[in-house]
Design a protein around this motif. Sequence first.
Motif, PDB file in Angstrom:
ATOM      1  N   ALA A 207      41.471  35.308  47.399  1.00 32.09           N
ATOM      2  CA  ALA A 207      41.142  34.519  46.330  1.00 32.09           C
ATOM      3  C   ALA A 207      41.216  33.230  46.476  1.00 32.09           C
ATOM      4  CB  ALA A 207      42.404  34.783  45.330  1.00 32.09           C
ATOM      5  N   LEU A 208      41.746  32.267  47.699  1.00 32.99           N
ATOM      6  CA  LEU A 208      41.614  31.077  47.858  1.00 32.99           C
ATOM      7  C   LEU A 208      40.349  30.561  48.533  1.00 32.99           C
ATOM      8  CD1 LEU A 208      45.220  30.114  49.140  1.00 32.99           C
ATOM      9  CD2 LEU A 208      44.326  29.391  46.988  1.00 32.99           C
ATOM     10  N   ARG A 209      39.715  31.552  49.157  1.00 31.75           N
ATOM     11  CA  ARG A 209      38.459  31.620  49.875  1.00 31.75           C
ATOM     12  C   ARG A 209      37.278  31.638  48.830  1.00 31.75           C
ATOM     13  NH1 ARG A 209      37.306  35.019  53.933  1.00 31.75           N
ATOM     14  NH2 ARG A 209      35.529  33.986  54.383  1.00 31.75           N
ATOM     15  N   GLY A 362      39.921  34.478  36.098  1.00 30.29           N
ATOM     16  CA  GLY A 362      40.708  34.170  37.281  1.00 30.29           C
ATOM     17  C   GLY A 362      42.052  34.784  37.391  1.00 30.29           C
ATOM     18  N   ILE A 363      42.870  34.900  36.375  1.00 30.06           N
ATOM     19  CA  ILE A 363      43.994  35.680  36.616  1.00 30.06           C
ATOM     20  C   ILE A 363      43.925  37.091  36.672  1.00 30.06           C
ATOM     21  CG2 ILE A 363      46.188  35.907  35.512  1.00 30.06           C
ATOM     22  CD1 ILE A 363      45.539  33.011  35.988  1.00 30.06           C
ATOM     23  N   CYS A 366      42.509  37.988  40.386  1.00 29.23           N
ATOM     24  CA  CYS A 366      43.735  37.724  41.284  1.00 29.23           C
ATOM     25  C   CYS A 366      44.493  39.118  41.217  1.00 29.23           C
ATOM     26  CB  CYS A 366      44.349  36.640  41.172  1.00 29.23           C
ATOM     27  SG  CYS A 366      43.700  35.051  41.427  1.00 29.23           S
ATOM     28  N   ALA A 367      44.917  39.693  40.107  1.00 26.87           N
ATOM     29  CA  ALA A 367      45.496  40.711  39.963  1.00 26.87           C
ATOM     30  C   ALA A 367      44.931  41.864  40.467  1.00 26.87           C
ATOM     31  CB  ALA A 367      45.683  41.101  38.690  1.00 26.87           C
ATOM     32  N   ALA A 368      43.669  42.156  40.316  1.00 25.82           N
ATOM     33  CA  ALA A 368      42.702  43.212  40.920  1.00 25.82           C
ATOM     34  C   ALA A 368      42.632  43.091  42.301  1.00 25.82           C
ATOM     35  CB  ALA A 368      41.314  42.960  39.957  1.00 25.82           C
TER      36      ALA A 368
END
Length: 387
Positions: A207-209, A362-363, A366-368
């Motif tokens: 996610a961060l990348r 985005g939320i 990230c969960a996926a």
Amino acid sequence: MQTLEALTRDALALGRGEFVPATPQTDEVARVMGICNACRYCEGFCAVFPAMTRRLDFTPTDAHYLANLCHNCGACLHACQYAPPHEFALNVPKAMAELRVQTYADHAWPPALGRLYQRSGLTVALALAGGLALFLVMVLAMTGSLWHAPMAGNFYAVFPHNLLVGMFAPVFGWAVLALAMGVRRFWRGVSPGSASGAAVAEATHDALRLKYLGGGHGEGCNEADDRFTLWRRRWHHATFYGFLLCFASTSVATLYHYLLGLQAPYAVTSLPVLLGTFGGIGLLVGPAGLLWLNLHRAPLHGDPAQRPMDRGFIALLLLTSGTGLALLAGRDTGAMAALLAVHLGVVMALFATLPYGKFAHGIYRCAALLKFAIEKRQPNRLGVGDD
């Protein structure tokens, strides 16, 4: 026909009150994924395809999970031999995008507000920001003057600290609660299993990348044509980290105020101001680039009907950063109070729309990604699809 495992999974979700009904959007994703599962040409393109190969059929819950795992890079569309004008008319990015907005609406909290995703467009965003800013400006005009003697950046002389906390804490708290409740319903519905430390670390890293905005082979996304470009990933990075820096600025200022007893205004070289300045620049550059790409993207990429929602969120980010930087530049002038009122109105509009606009993607994504990282570490009874 669905497998016994798929039927059991949906039955459990129904028992928890989280059953996701079949819709034309889930049916289209299931159709597309069924053909892709037989073809496997794009198997290594992104996380969607290895996750797809672990399934023989696709329930509505599976469809929602895969749709939020898709980053809409467009690589599979340009590589697909069954894309339009073929009679199969496979368009994975569009099918996934059309279902994602349904995910946000179906899992919205409170459920009655789910329809806001269909209305959270550019006009709504600008009207809300303009209305709130105008209200605060009118309050200033009624209680004082819009032009005043310089206050050396003392915002609390215009709006007292406790008043600002009373105004923004409920709005921000509501946004966090609504997003948390929505993603909780999504998370419980997809039945991901237990998250190990390794799975959390991998999902966080990806996610961060923004790993899957690198396109099918790491060369970037397809935007207006067959050419690859990394600019979409770069603009997302500037936006994402600009937002985090602005949040860090507010957090540090809060610690200064309550823990260290250091009262605003802070010097231009102080940590809160530096973090806010660099964050504001990121939130100005990143959304400007995303808006340019959005205006020039090919119609086959994604869902054109959602572009008003996309542009509404981008506009709020641009207004937030632009008014914030203008306030920083004019904080020692007689226009500081008016600039502050406009900035606060825009920020409040941004917070109010966070749970029911483009920010939600985005939320859920990230969960996926976390579900994908968990799923990879579970036995694959089909024997294919693992990295």
